[in-house]
Design a protein around this motif. Structure first.
Motif, PDB file in Angstrom:
ATOM      1  N   ALA A 295      -0.635  -5.800   5.686  1.00  0.00           N
ATOM      2  CA  ALA A 295      -0.941  -7.060   5.004  1.00  0.00           C
ATOM      3  C   ALA A 295       0.062  -7.327   3.889  1.00  0.00           C
ATOM      4  O   ALA A 295       0.502  -8.469   3.691  1.00  0.00           O
ATOM      5  CB  ALA A 295      -2.357  -7.018   4.441  1.00  0.00           C
ATOM      6  N   ALA A 296       0.419  -6.279   3.157  1.00  0.00           N
ATOM      7  CA  ALA A 296       1.378  -6.449   2.064  1.00  0.00           C
ATOM      8  C   ALA A 296       2.732  -6.896   2.600  1.00  0.00           C
ATOM      9  O   ALA A 296       3.382  -7.785   2.025  1.00  0.00           O
ATOM     10  CB  ALA A 296       1.512  -5.145   1.281  1.00  0.00           C
ATOM     11  N   LEU A 297       3.174  -6.303   3.706  1.00  0.00           N
ATOM     12  CA  LEU A 297       4.454  -6.702   4.294  1.00  0.00           C
ATOM     13  C   LEU A 297       4.409  -8.149   4.768  1.00  0.00           C
ATOM     14  O   LEU A 297       5.350  -8.915   4.567  1.00  0.00           O
ATOM     15  CB  LEU A 297       4.807  -5.771   5.452  1.00  0.00           C
ATOM     16  CG  LEU A 297       5.181  -4.337   5.070  1.00  0.00           C
ATOM     17  CD1 LEU A 297       5.335  -3.487   6.319  1.00  0.00           C
ATOM     18  CD2 LEU A 297       6.462  -4.309   4.243  1.00  0.00           C
ATOM     19  N   ALA A 298       3.301  -8.526   5.387  1.00  0.00           N
ATOM     20  CA  ALA A 298       3.172  -9.897   5.893  1.00  0.00           C
ATOM     21  C   ALA A 298       3.198 -10.910   4.761  1.00  0.00           C
ATOM     22  O   ALA A 298       3.728 -12.032   4.920  1.00  0.00           O
ATOM     23  CB  ALA A 298       1.881 -10.038   6.699  1.00  0.00           C
ATOM     24  N   GLU A 299       2.638 -10.524   3.608  1.00  0.00           N
ATOM     25  CA  GLU A 299       2.574 -11.424   2.457  1.00  0.00           C
ATOM     26  C   GLU A 299       3.716 -11.201   1.476  1.00  0.00           C
ATOM     27  O   GLU A 299       3.736 -11.809   0.414  1.00  0.00           O
ATOM     28  CB  GLU A 299       1.224 -11.247   1.751  1.00  0.00           C
ATOM     29  CG  GLU A 299       0.039 -11.636   2.639  1.00  0.00           C
ATOM     30  CD  GLU A 299      -1.298 -11.295   2.007  1.00  0.00           C
ATOM     31  OE1 GLU A 299      -1.329 -10.942   0.813  1.00  0.00           O
ATOM     32  OE2 GLU A 299      -2.324 -11.389   2.711  1.00  0.00           O
ATOM     33  N   ARG A 300       4.653 -10.306   1.845  1.00  0.00           N
ATOM     34  CA  ARG A 300       5.865 -10.059   1.047  1.00  0.00           C
ATOM     35  C   ARG A 300       5.511  -9.675  -0.393  1.00  0.00           C
ATOM     36  O   ARG A 300       5.984 -10.270  -1.360  1.00  0.00           O
ATOM     37  CB  ARG A 300       6.794 -11.271   1.084  1.00  0.00           C
ATOM     38  CG  ARG A 300       7.248 -11.630   2.501  1.00  0.00           C
ATOM     39  CD  ARG A 300       7.998 -12.941   2.526  1.00  0.00           C
ATOM     40  NE  ARG A 300       9.300 -12.817   1.873  1.00  0.00           N
ATOM     41  CZ  ARG A 300      10.412 -12.421   2.466  1.00  0.00           C
ATOM     42  NH1 ARG A 300      10.377 -12.066   3.758  1.00  0.00           N
ATOM     43  NH2 ARG A 300      11.552 -12.355   1.822  1.00  0.00           N
ATOM     44  N   ARG A 301       4.650  -8.686  -0.511  1.00  0.00           N
ATOM     45  CA  ARG A 301       4.204  -8.201  -1.827  1.00  0.00           C
ATOM     46  C   ARG A 301       4.048  -6.691  -1.763  1.00  0.00           C
ATOM     47  O   ARG A 301       4.274  -6.064  -0.712  1.00  0.00           O
ATOM     48  CB  ARG A 301       2.867  -8.849  -2.214  1.00  0.00           C
ATOM     49  CG  ARG A 301       1.749  -8.592  -1.215  1.00  0.00           C
ATOM     50  CD  ARG A 301       0.392  -9.001  -1.743  1.00  0.00           C
ATOM     51  NE  ARG A 301      -0.647  -8.915  -0.727  1.00  0.00           N
ATOM     52  CZ  ARG A 301      -1.279  -7.808  -0.383  1.00  0.00           C
ATOM     53  NH1 ARG A 301      -0.959  -6.655  -0.963  1.00  0.00           N
ATOM     54  NH2 ARG A 301      -2.222  -7.826   0.549  1.00  0.00           N
ATOM     55  N   LEU A 302       3.658  -6.097  -2.872  1.00  0.00           N
ATOM     56  CA  LEU A 302       3.391  -4.665  -2.925  1.00  0.00           C
ATOM     57  C   LEU A 302       1.976  -4.375  -2.434  1.00  0.00           C
ATOM     58  O   LEU A 302       1.074  -5.196  -2.614  1.00  0.00           O
ATOM     59  CB  LEU A 302       3.548  -4.145  -4.355  1.00  0.00           C
ATOM     60  CG  LEU A 302       4.913  -4.344  -5.012  1.00  0.00           C
ATOM     61  CD1 LEU A 302       4.910  -3.764  -6.428  1.00  0.00           C
ATOM     62  CD2 LEU A 302       6.021  -3.703  -4.186  1.00  0.00           C
ATOM     63  N   VAL A 303       1.784  -3.209  -1.826  1.00  0.00           N
ATOM     64  CA  VAL A 303       0.449  -2.831  -1.374  1.00  0.00           C
ATOM     65  C   VAL A 303      -0.425  -2.541  -2.589  1.00  0.00           C
ATOM     66  O   VAL A 303       0.036  -1.992  -3.587  1.00  0.00           O
ATOM     67  CB  VAL A 303       0.506  -1.607  -0.429  1.00  0.00           C
ATOM     68  CG1 VAL A 303       1.019  -0.365  -1.154  1.00  0.00           C
ATOM     69  CG2 VAL A 303      -0.837  -1.343   0.213  1.00  0.00           C
ATOM     70  N   ARG A 304      -1.682  -2.956  -2.526  1.00  0.00           N
ATOM     71  CA  ARG A 304      -2.633  -2.750  -3.621  1.00  0.00           C
ATOM     72  C   ARG A 304      -3.469  -1.515  -3.298  1.00  0.00           C
ATOM     73  O   ARG A 304      -4.337  -1.565  -2.428  1.00  0.00           O
ATOM     74  CB  ARG A 304      -3.498  -4.003  -3.793  1.00  0.00           C
ATOM     75  CG  ARG A 304      -2.657  -5.219  -4.189  1.00  0.00           C
ATOM     76  CD  ARG A 304      -3.398  -6.523  -4.138  1.00  0.00           C
ATOM     77  NE  ARG A 304      -2.490  -7.635  -4.422  1.00  0.00           N
ATOM     78  CZ  ARG A 304      -2.491  -8.804  -3.817  1.00  0.00           C
ATOM     79  NH1 ARG A 304      -3.383  -9.049  -2.862  1.00  0.00           N
ATOM     80  NH2 ARG A 304      -1.617  -9.735  -4.146  1.00  0.00           N
ATOM     81  N   ASN A 305      -3.186  -0.431  -4.008  1.00  0.00           N
ATOM     82  CA  ASN A 305      -3.832   0.833  -3.648  1.00  0.00           C
ATOM     83  C   ASN A 305      -4.501   1.519  -4.838  1.00  0.00           C
ATOM     84  O   ASN A 305      -4.601   2.742  -4.887  1.00  0.00           O
ATOM     85  CB  ASN A 305      -2.844   1.766  -2.948  1.00  0.00           C
ATOM     86  CG  ASN A 305      -1.595   2.026  -3.772  1.00  0.00           C
ATOM     87  OD1 ASN A 305      -1.559   1.741  -4.968  1.00  0.00           O
ATOM     88  ND2 ASN A 305      -0.577   2.580  -3.126  1.00  0.00           N
ATOM     89  N   LEU A 306      -4.924   0.732  -5.799  1.00  0.00           N
ATOM     90  CA  LEU A 306      -5.878   1.117  -6.836  1.00  0.00           C
ATOM     91  C   LEU A 306      -5.341   1.975  -7.974  1.00  0.00           C
ATOM     92  O   LEU A 306      -5.600   1.669  -9.144  1.00  0.00           O
ATOM     93  CB  LEU A 306      -7.090   1.847  -6.220  1.00  0.00           C
ATOM     94  CG  LEU A 306      -7.914   1.050  -5.224  1.00  0.00           C
ATOM     95  CD1 LEU A 306      -8.969   1.958  -4.586  1.00  0.00           C
ATOM     96  CD2 LEU A 306      -8.575  -0.140  -5.914  1.00  0.00           C
ATOM     97  N   VAL A 307      -4.630   3.064  -7.664  1.00  0.00           N
ATOM     98  CA  VAL A 307      -4.406   4.049  -8.715  1.00  0.00           C
ATOM     99  C   VAL A 307      -3.109   4.820  -8.490  1.00  0.00           C
ATOM    100  O   VAL A 307      -2.680   5.009  -7.347  1.00  0.00           O
ATOM    101  CB  VAL A 307      -5.611   5.016  -8.801  1.00  0.00           C
ATOM    102  CG1 VAL A 307      -5.806   5.758  -7.493  1.00  0.00           C
ATOM    103  CG2 VAL A 307      -5.496   5.992  -9.976  1.00  0.00           C
TER     104      VAL A 307
END
Length: 346
Positions: A295-307
């Motif tokens: 999803a992060a790659l598709a939206e051209r952003r960093l992955v949101r992984n909390l911590v």
């Protein structure tokens, strides 16, 4: 001479309008010009104190030149290599400069043009420089121009944290047992900070000194300097822009984790894979994560992984300086008895 600044103003982060950091680079040290450079600065009416001779670590040069590393269009592709060759494991001298508001612009004028051949007489580089940008470009290296001073108050604060740590901390065993926990904006926004810290605290780790803060852009850039340096690995994304979008001016929570030597590796295992969809059950990201690398790659952003937790003792030292700062050094005293998630004043 004391390694601490002569006034609490610098440590308290109050008066960086009047303080700058002077960095006498390896060429300045090797040519025996440090004292002449500092004397020229003093002669201009600026107070110079707390000279410290150190051997530069690679990350320190990366942080000082983070703006260039983040601007790939302005910097050579192999800038990180140039920085390592110019600074890593080489002697430098640093000192503090104190004057009136506007000291940063004044010092930059006194230092002179980046290219010593273009620096006017009366400036440090004009009078003492012996290199040129054209020669540096031909030899594929950084120009040797003797000295750097902080660009502005924010840079002074960052430069101070980079160079003026307690002189004993390089050998301080506290970082073998202490990690920095960063609960990222997605953890804060989803209300999961307490759950994350509870999971870490249940793993035979003492969690203390919780601090809620709003991220400054430079903190994200310094924290993720490796992503900026290796931006070529992410041709589909503008890494500086991604960092600003995910972090700048957004709330995070940081805390300290105290455990036995090896705590950094154990915490990284507890977090799980950086892609939550690949993190095993029982890990924090596996149980609580709701994003994916796809999803992060598709939206051209960093992955949101909390911590995030510090990778190793060197990273813990750097993370502490980035998120807590020099004035909170006392928090690193051994916990006796352990304090669980107490707050600190901002």
């Amino acid at each position: 001479m004391s390694r601490k600044p002569p006034s609490g103003a610098v440590v308290d982060g109050i008066d960086f309008d009047r303080w700058a950091v002077i960095l006498c680079k390896p060429d300045c040290v090797e040519r025996g010009l440090v004292q002449r450079v500092l004397d020229m600065i003093r002669a201009s009416g600026v107070t110079v104190t707390d000279r410290m001779d150190v051997v530069a670590q690679p990350w320190q040069a990366h942080v000082v030149y983070r703006d260039l590393l983040a601007e790939a269009k302005r910097a050579p592709r192999d800038l990180s290599t140039y920085l390592d060759e110019a600074f890593a494991d080489r002697p430098v001298s640093v000192a503090l400069a104190h004057g009136e508001p506007g000291i940063h612009a004044w010092l930059r004028q006194l230092v002179g043009h980046t290219d010593p051949t273009l620096a006017v007489a009366g400036t440090i580089r004009g009078d003492l420089g012996d290199d040129s940008l054209s020669v540096a470009l031909a030899e594929r290296r950084l120009v040797r121009n003797l000295v750097h001073t902080s660009d502005d108050p924010d840079a002074a604060r960052r430069d101070f944290g980079t160079w003026f740590r307690d002189g004993d901390c390089l050998a301080d065993p506290v970082f073998e047992r202490c990690s920095v926990i960063l609960c990222k904006p997605d953890a804060v926004e989803r209300g999961l900070v307490d759950a994350v810290l509870d999971r870490i605290g249940a793993a035979q780790v003492a969690v203390s000194d919780r601090l809620d803060l709003t991220v400054q852009a430079w903190q994200a850039h310094v924290h993720y300097w490796d992503l900026l340096v290796d931006a070529d690995w992410f041709p589909d994304r503008d890494i500086p822009a991604c960092l600003d979008a995910e972090y700048a001016d957004r709330p995070v929570t940081v805390a300290l984790a105290h455990g036995e030597p090896g705590v950094h590796h154990r915490l990284r295992q507890l977090l799980g894979h950086f892609d939550p969809t690949r993190a095993a059950a029982g890990t924090i990201r596996g149980d609580l994560g709701d994003d994916s690398l796809a999803a992060a790659l598709a939206e051209r952003r960093l992955v949101r992984n909390l911590v995030h937790t510090s990778d190793d003792l060197d990273a813990a030292r750097r993370d502490f300086g980035t998120w807590y700062g020099a004035r909170r050094r006392a928090l690193l005293s051994p916990l006796s008895p352990p304090r669980q998630r107490t707050s600190v004043d901002t």
